[in-house]
Design a protein around this motif. Structure first.
Motif, short mmCIF file in Angstrom:
data_model
loop_
_atom_site.label_atom_id
_atom_site.label_comp_id
_atom_site.label_asym_id
_atom_site.label_seq_id
_atom_site.Cartn_x
_atom_site.Cartn_y
_atom_site.Cartn_z
N TRP A 134 0.84 -1.20 0.00
CA TRP A 134 0.00 0.00 0.00
C TRP A 134 0.88 1.25 0.00
O TRP A 134 1.90 1.31 0.70
CB TRP A 134 -0.91 0.02 1.22
CG TRP A 134 -2.08 -0.90 1.12
CD1 TRP A 134 -2.38 -1.78 0.12
CD2 TRP A 134 -3.11 -1.04 2.09
NE1 TRP A 134 -3.52 -2.45 0.38
CE2 TRP A 134 -4.00 -2.03 1.60
CE3 TRP A 134 -3.38 -0.46 3.31
CZ2 TRP A 134 -5.13 -2.42 2.29
CZ3 TRP A 134 -4.52 -0.85 3.99
CH2 TRP A 134 -5.39 -1.82 3.49
N PRO A 135 0.49 2.27 -0.74
CA PRO A 135 1.31 3.48 -0.84
C PRO A 135 1.63 4.13 0.52
O PRO A 135 2.75 4.58 0.74
CB PRO A 135 0.48 4.41 -1.71
CG PRO A 135 -0.35 3.50 -2.55
CD PRO A 135 -0.65 2.33 -1.67
N VAL A 136 0.67 4.15 1.43
CA VAL A 136 0.91 4.80 2.73
C VAL A 136 2.01 4.06 3.48
O VAL A 136 2.91 4.68 4.07
CB VAL A 136 -0.39 4.86 3.57
CG1 VAL A 136 -0.11 5.35 4.97
CG2 VAL A 136 -1.41 5.73 2.88
N ARG A 165 4.34 2.14 2.12
CA ARG A 165 5.60 2.37 1.38
C ARG A 165 6.19 3.73 1.75
O ARG A 165 7.40 3.87 1.90
CB ARG A 165 5.37 2.28 -0.13
CG ARG A 165 5.16 0.87 -0.63
CD ARG A 165 5.37 0.76 -2.15
NE ARG A 165 4.76 1.81 -2.93
CZ ARG A 165 3.60 1.70 -3.59
NH1 ARG A 165 2.92 0.57 -3.53
NH2 ARG A 165 3.12 2.70 -4.29
N GLN A 166 5.34 4.74 1.87
CA GLN A 166 5.81 6.07 2.25
C GLN A 166 6.50 6.04 3.60
O GLN A 166 7.58 6.61 3.77
CB GLN A 166 4.64 7.06 2.30
CG GLN A 166 4.13 7.48 0.96
CD GLN A 166 2.91 8.36 1.10
OE1 GLN A 166 1.85 7.96 0.66
NE2 GLN A 166 3.05 9.51 1.70
N ASP A 178 9.37 8.61 2.84
CA ASP A 178 8.76 9.58 1.92
C ASP A 178 7.44 10.04 2.53
O ASP A 178 6.36 9.75 2.04
CB ASP A 178 8.54 8.92 0.56
CG ASP A 178 8.00 9.87 -0.50
OD1 ASP A 178 8.02 11.09 -0.27
OD2 ASP A 178 7.56 9.37 -1.55
N GLY A 224 4.79 11.88 0.44
CA GLY A 224 4.27 11.17 -0.72
C GLY A 224 4.60 11.83 -2.04
O GLY A 224 3.79 11.86 -2.95
N ARG A 225 5.81 12.35 -2.14
CA ARG A 225 6.22 13.02 -3.38
C ARG A 225 7.35 12.28 -4.09
O ARG A 225 7.82 12.74 -5.11
CB ARG A 225 6.68 14.44 -3.07
CG ARG A 225 5.58 15.31 -2.56
CD ARG A 225 6.09 16.70 -2.33
NE ARG A 225 5.03 17.54 -1.80
CZ ARG A 225 5.25 18.67 -1.16
NH1 ARG A 225 6.47 19.11 -1.00
NH2 ARG A 225 4.25 19.36 -0.70
N VAL A 269 5.30 6.50 -3.98
CA VAL A 269 3.92 6.57 -4.46
C VAL A 269 3.77 6.08 -5.90
O VAL A 269 2.66 6.01 -6.41
CB VAL A 269 3.35 8.00 -4.34
CG1 VAL A 269 3.23 8.40 -2.89
CG2 VAL A 269 4.20 8.99 -5.11
N THR A 291 3.54 3.40 -8.82
CA THR A 291 3.17 2.00 -8.97
C THR A 291 4.11 1.32 -9.95
O THR A 291 4.85 1.99 -10.69
CB THR A 291 1.73 1.87 -9.47
OG1 THR A 291 1.67 2.42 -10.80
CG2 THR A 291 0.75 2.58 -8.56
#
Length: 189
Positions: free
Chosen positions: A10-12, A14-15, A20, A23-24, A28, A30
């Motif tokens: 999940w992006p959150v 991974r951040q 990160d 989230g820049r 984020v 894929t």
């Protein structure tokens, strides 16, 4: 892919894992996004040009692949625009690649309801004949007091914003040479 791997992807998460927090960064992106390439990367060559829409003269990089324009972007080396283009300049690729672009000369005779196709040579001859006749008929050598005028008020020019600076320069020279004094461009109105 297991549920744990999907959850950790999940992006959150991974951040947080990659630091990160805003989230820049790459957290984020894929796998699909990372696999994409831009049209500018696949271009065979880059041609330098000037945007044709107005008198500003923003620099453009025109990306060409297989002799077809695939992308137009602002030229960062341009001292005028420094790589920026307005929405019209950014969309100027459509001038040449639009499926609705008119590529033949069409003529509608007076009082006719239909357009007919003409060759470029035939249309050029028709225009030249009309210009010369109008100039001859409306030429003014001098005014009432005998002062030299050497002009025609029967011919005027209104240039379009899709012409580039060089085309407008040549049109101005042509109409001035014909004696026209009413010469204007849409970009200045």
């Amino acid at each position: 892919m297991s549920i744990t791997q999907a959850f950790l992807g999940w992006p959150v998460l991974r951040q947080l894992k990659e630091g990160d927090f805003l989230g820049r960064g790459p957290a984020v992106a894929t796998r699909h996004t990372k696999s994409l390439t831009t049209r500018t990367n696949t271009a065979d060559r880059v041609a330098k040009s000037v945007c044709p829409y107005c008198a500003v003269g923003c620099g453009q990089n025109i990306y060409v692949k297989d002799e077809k324009i695939v992308q137009i972007e602002g030229n960062p080396d341009s001292p005028i625009s420094r790589g920026r283009l307005c929405p019209k300049g950014s969309a100027s690729e459509q001038l040449v690649n639009s499926t609705t672009r008119q590529t033949t000369v069409l003529y509608r005779a007076p009082h006719a309801s239909e357009w007919t196709e003409l060759s470029a040579a035939e249309a050029t001859e028709m225009i030249a004949d009309r210009i010369l006749e109008t100039r001859r008929r409306t030429w003014q050598d001098e005014d009432e007091q005998g002062r030299a005028l050497n002009r025609t008020m029967g011919i005027a020019s209104l240039g379009g914003a899709t012409l580039d600076n060089e085309e407008n320069y040549l049109i101005k020279k042509l109409f001035t040479g014909l004696g026209a004094v009413q010469i204007e461009n849409q970009a200045r109105i």
